[in-house]
Design an enzyme around this catalytic site. Structure first.
Site, PDB file in Angstrom:
ATOM      1  N   ARG A  81       0.817  -1.220   0.000  1.00 22.92           N
ATOM      2  CA  ARG A  81       0.000   0.000   0.000  1.00 22.92           C
ATOM      3  C   ARG A  81       0.846   1.264   0.000  1.00 22.92           C
ATOM      4  O   ARG A  81       0.420   2.313   0.494  1.00 22.92           O
ATOM      5  CB  ARG A  81      -0.975   0.020   1.185  1.00 22.92           C
ATOM      6  CG  ARG A  81      -2.097  -0.995   1.042  1.00 22.92           C
ATOM      7  CD  ARG A  81      -3.311  -0.593   1.859  1.00 22.92           C
ATOM      8  NE  ARG A  81      -4.338  -1.619   1.728  1.00 22.92           N
ATOM      9  CZ  ARG A  81      -5.089  -2.058   2.730  1.00 22.92           C
ATOM     10  NH1 ARG A  81      -4.916  -1.581   3.944  1.00 22.92           N
ATOM     11  NH2 ARG A  81      -6.006  -2.966   2.529  1.00 22.92           N
TER      12      ARG A  81
ATOM     13  N   ARG B 253      -2.618   6.365   0.769  1.00 24.05           N
ATOM     14  CA  ARG B 253      -3.274   7.281   1.693  1.00 24.05           C
ATOM     15  C   ARG B 253      -2.400   7.958   2.731  1.00 24.05           C
ATOM     16  O   ARG B 253      -2.858   8.855   3.409  1.00 24.05           O
ATOM     17  CB  ARG B 253      -4.396   6.512   2.383  1.00 24.05           C
ATOM     18  CG  ARG B 253      -3.900   5.228   3.032  1.00 24.05           C
ATOM     19  CD  ARG B 253      -4.939   4.149   3.021  1.00 24.05           C
ATOM     20  NE  ARG B 253      -4.363   2.964   3.670  1.00 24.05           N
ATOM     21  CZ  ARG B 253      -5.048   2.061   4.299  1.00 24.05           C
ATOM     22  NH1 ARG B 253      -6.347   2.168   4.357  1.00 24.05           N
ATOM     23  NH2 ARG B 253      -4.461   1.039   4.853  1.00 24.05           N
TER      24      ARG B 253
ATOM     25  N   ARG C 256      -7.129  12.343  -4.160  1.00 23.51           N
ATOM     26  CA  ARG C 256      -8.301  11.705  -3.569  1.00 23.51           C
ATOM     27  C   ARG C 256      -9.438  12.708  -3.397  1.00 23.51           C
ATOM     28  O   ARG C 256     -10.615  12.343  -3.503  1.00 23.51           O
ATOM     29  CB  ARG C 256      -7.929  11.087  -2.213  1.00 23.51           C
ATOM     30  CG  ARG C 256      -8.997  10.130  -1.704  1.00 23.51           C
ATOM     31  CD  ARG C 256      -8.556   9.438  -0.444  1.00 23.51           C
ATOM     32  NE  ARG C 256      -9.146  10.064   0.723  1.00 23.51           N
ATOM     33  CZ  ARG C 256      -9.289   9.470   1.888  1.00 23.51           C
ATOM     34  NH1 ARG C 256      -8.862   8.249   2.072  1.00 23.51           N
ATOM     35  NH2 ARG C 256      -9.834  10.099   2.900  1.00 23.51           N
TER      36      ARG C 256
ATOM     37  N   ASP D  47      -6.902  -2.099  -7.293  1.00 24.78           N
ATOM     38  CA  ASP D  47      -7.565  -2.729  -6.158  1.00 24.78           C
ATOM     39  C   ASP D  47      -7.892  -4.172  -6.523  1.00 24.78           C
ATOM     40  O   ASP D  47      -8.158  -4.467  -7.693  1.00 24.78           O
ATOM     41  CB  ASP D  47      -8.861  -1.970  -5.820  1.00 24.78           C
ATOM     42  CG  ASP D  47      -9.406  -2.386  -4.460  1.00 24.78           C
ATOM     43  OD1 ASP D  47     -10.234  -3.330  -4.416  1.00 24.78           O
ATOM     44  OD2 ASP D  47      -9.003  -1.804  -3.436  1.00 24.78           O
TER      45      ASP D  47
ATOM     46  N   TYR E 250     -15.382 -11.416  -0.241  1.00 17.98           N
ATOM     47  CA  TYR E 250     -16.108 -10.172  -0.517  1.00 17.98           C
ATOM     48  C   TYR E 250     -17.344 -10.423  -1.383  1.00 17.98           C
ATOM     49  O   TYR E 250     -18.395  -9.810  -1.182  1.00 17.98           O
ATOM     50  CB  TYR E 250     -15.193  -9.164  -1.208  1.00 17.98           C
ATOM     51  CG  TYR E 250     -14.142  -8.597  -0.292  1.00 17.98           C
ATOM     52  CD1 TYR E 250     -14.471  -7.657   0.678  1.00 17.98           C
ATOM     53  CD2 TYR E 250     -12.804  -9.000  -0.396  1.00 17.98           C
ATOM     54  CE1 TYR E 250     -13.501  -7.123   1.530  1.00 17.98           C
ATOM     55  CE2 TYR E 250     -11.832  -8.485   0.454  1.00 17.98           C
ATOM     56  CZ  TYR E 250     -12.187  -7.549   1.413  1.00 17.98           C
ATOM     57  OH  TYR E 250     -11.232  -7.038   2.256  1.00 17.98           O
TER      58      TYR E 250
END
Length: 343
Positions: free
Chosen positions: A25, A29, A38, A74, A151
């Site tokens: 990652r 972020r 973002r 993703d 998921y």
């Protein structure tokens, strides 16, 4: 020719003068530059716009100096391509509003033409490779079939994925049909990533650790094995099954060149289980990057000493946390790059 191929050498078991380093990652972020984008663009807009995906992928290479770029994307683009709606709600996580519950739902998913449904990923890879200009290798990736099934059945994130497990235990034949469809899609997807220019691929089994050894073999590893069998001779392939350290020996036997491990297993034990013919990747606790910088430096050196020289890629044991200061991520990378194992 790559200017920095230290990760590729390490995955091949060749000697290097230091341990290579990147962070899961890393494109995202915790970087202020990412947060600017973002604010302007939605999550899937960032993934599906090659220019944005390229810019985000390159940020950690330019800012913190990691030894590899990893594609900004993703794992849930695969269920999306297979026909399920996927929403990514900021600070809440993924939601699949119409998950798979029974055999009737199988008519809503398919093994897609990946060029048609995921072409934007391959366009991004081509652009990233051009902009990287051979500085470092590019890592492509996909989610493991078990993690994606979690998921696709649960419909959202979970700590236990009990509905997904119940689906597998009560409708095993259906579960295996879905897992095989995901596997076939993933093989095509990763093969196309390599064709577009990915130098390494990693399979993320984020929820592998929810399964005991027998279930991990039956519901996860048998499908990962199919993926690795196709990819490992094309590019170095890394399996990261978080928490599934009980099966490191079986994962090593797939022929994957790298195995990711989290911080809950000692490097010495991981090496004992995995053997000497595979490169280990990890295993710094991401939360430790919130420590003062001198503590990070000390802990990183201790990690490097525990793994020893050769066949180790320094990384976190899971994704970097959004609250980590950039200077702390930089300290992690710099400490690894400056460290030399005693001769």
């Amino acid at each position: 020719m790559l200017q920095n191929d230290i990760i590729l050498k390490t995955l091949r078991g060749e000697p290097t003068d230091r341990t290579p380093v990147w962070m899961m990652r890393q494109a995202g972020r915790y970087l202020p530059e990412y947060m600017v984008l973002r604010e302007k663009y939605g999550f899937f807009e960032r993934c599906q716009t090659p220019e944005l995906a390229c810019e985000i992928t390159l940020q950690p290479v330019d800012i913190v100096g990691v030894d590899a770029a990893i594609l900004f994307s993703d794992i849930l683009v695969v269920p999306q391509a297979m026909g399920l709606e996927v929403q990514l709600i900021e600070s809440k996580g993924p939601v699949l509003p119409d998950p798979i519950k029974n055999g009737n739902d199988l008519s809503r998913i398919r093994v897609p033409d990946v060029e048609e449904t995921l072409g934007y990923v391959f366009d991004a890879i081509k652009l990233i490779k051009k902009e990287l200009n051979n500085r470092v290798p590019l890592i492509g990736f996909a989610g493991a079939p078990w993690t994606l099934l979690c998921y696709m059945v649960q419909g959202k994130g979970s700590k236990t994925f009990d509905e997904a497990k119940a689906f597998c235990y009560t409708q095993p034949e259906l579960a295996h049909r879905v897992l095989q469809m995901i596997t076939d899609t993933t093989v095509a997807y990763l093969t196309a990533q390599v064709k577009a220019g990915a130098d390494i691929v990693q399979v993320f089994d984020s929820w592998g650790g929810l399964l005991g050894p027998e279930d991990f073999e039956n519901l996860s590893l048998r499908y990962i094995r199919q993926i690795v069998a196709v990819l490992k001779d094309k590019v170095p392939t890394i399996i990261f099954a978080k928490g599934a350290w009980h099966s490191l020996d079986s994962m090593a036997a797939t022929g994957a060149q790298g195995l990711g491990i989290d911080w809950c297993i000692r490097p010495e034990m991981a090496r004992q289980l995995a053997g000497n013919q595979v490169t280990l990747q990890g295993n710094f606790d991401p939360a430790k990057l919130l420590s003062p910088i001198p503590v990070i430096q000390k802990e990183v050196k201790a990690m490097l000493q525990a793994f020893g020289p050769g066949r180790h890629i320094a990384n976190l044991g899971h994704g970097i946390l959004p609250t980590v200061p950039v200077a702390h991520a930089q300290a992690f990378v710099d400490t690894v790059k400056n460290y030399r194992h005693p001769l």
